[in-house]
Design an enzyme around this catalytic site. Structure first.
Site, mmCIF file in Angstrom:
data_model
loop_
_atom_site.group_PDB
_atom_site.id
_atom_site.type_symbol
_atom_site.label_atom_id
_atom_site.label_comp_id
_atom_site.label_asym_id
_atom_site.label_seq_id
_atom_site.Cartn_x
_atom_site.Cartn_y
_atom_site.Cartn_z
ATOM 1 N N TYR A 23 42.450 -91.107 -20.148
ATOM 2 C CA TYR A 23 43.140 -90.466 -19.029
ATOM 3 C C TYR A 23 43.941 -91.520 -18.278
ATOM 4 O O TYR A 23 45.049 -91.260 -17.812
ATOM 5 C CB TYR A 23 42.120 -89.815 -18.094
ATOM 6 N N ASN A 45 45.361 -76.894 -19.403
ATOM 7 C CA ASN A 45 45.877 -76.866 -20.762
ATOM 8 C C ASN A 45 46.343 -75.507 -21.295
ATOM 9 O O ASN A 45 45.627 -74.863 -22.045
ATOM 10 C CB ASN A 45 44.833 -77.444 -21.715
ATOM 11 N N CYS A 53 44.012 -82.041 -26.767
ATOM 12 C CA CYS A 53 43.307 -82.597 -25.609
ATOM 13 C C CYS A 53 41.929 -83.146 -25.981
ATOM 14 O O CYS A 53 41.294 -83.793 -25.182
ATOM 15 C CB CYS A 53 43.185 -81.539 -24.516
ATOM 16 N N HIS A 54 41.487 -82.889 -27.204
ATOM 17 C CA HIS A 54 40.177 -83.410 -27.614
ATOM 18 C C HIS A 54 40.260 -84.889 -27.952
ATOM 19 O O HIS A 54 39.248 -85.523 -28.191
ATOM 20 C CB HIS A 54 39.670 -82.618 -28.814
ATOM 21 N N GLU A 80 37.379 -86.642 -37.431
ATOM 22 C CA GLU A 80 38.617 -87.408 -37.576
ATOM 23 C C GLU A 80 38.318 -88.861 -37.877
ATOM 24 O O GLU A 80 39.204 -89.701 -37.883
ATOM 25 C CB GLU A 80 39.459 -87.273 -36.304
#
Length: 99
Positions: A23, A45, A53-54, A80
């Site tokens: 952030y 969002n 946003c994850h 990921e």
DNA sequence: CCCTTGACCAAAC
DNA sequence: GGTTTGGCCAAGG
């Protein structure tokens, strides 16, 4: 002039898969200290399918929050290739994306 | 227009 | 090294 939120979304969209940001970095990229405002933008969002946003976490590596639930967010990040333990990113620096 | 609310942060304790 | 404290900015009621 785009709204503060839209600028955040623009930056987030630039984040490639497997990378994450904080952030703070987003706020810095926008030349402001509105860390909280960034978080606000995320929870609002409106582009949940467009904005990943994850891939946004706290500066200390804490995962932060997620509309679908913190556990779900961790699950996605893990898929990921990002190692997470005790709700925190192991090597935040390693996966950090630079704008 | 004033007041509250955040998915925050860095420093201090 | 976990917890508290003060400060930060934008958006919404």
């Amino acid at each position: 002039m785009k709204t503060f939120n839209e600028k955040c979304y623009d930056l987030l969209m630039q984040i490639p898969k497997g990378k994450i940001t904080t952030y703070k970095l987003i706020a810095e990229a926008l030349n402001t200290k509105a860390y909280l405002a960034v978080g606000n933008a995320m929870k609002n969002n409106p582009y949940v399918l467009t904005v990943p946003c994850h891939r946004v976490v706290h500066s200390n590596g804490n995962v932060g929050g997620y509309v679908k639930g913190i556990e779900k967010k961790i699950e996605i990040l893990k898929s990921e290739g990002i190692d997470i333990s005790n709700n925190k990113i192991i090597n935040l620096k390693k996966y950090l994306f630079r704008f």
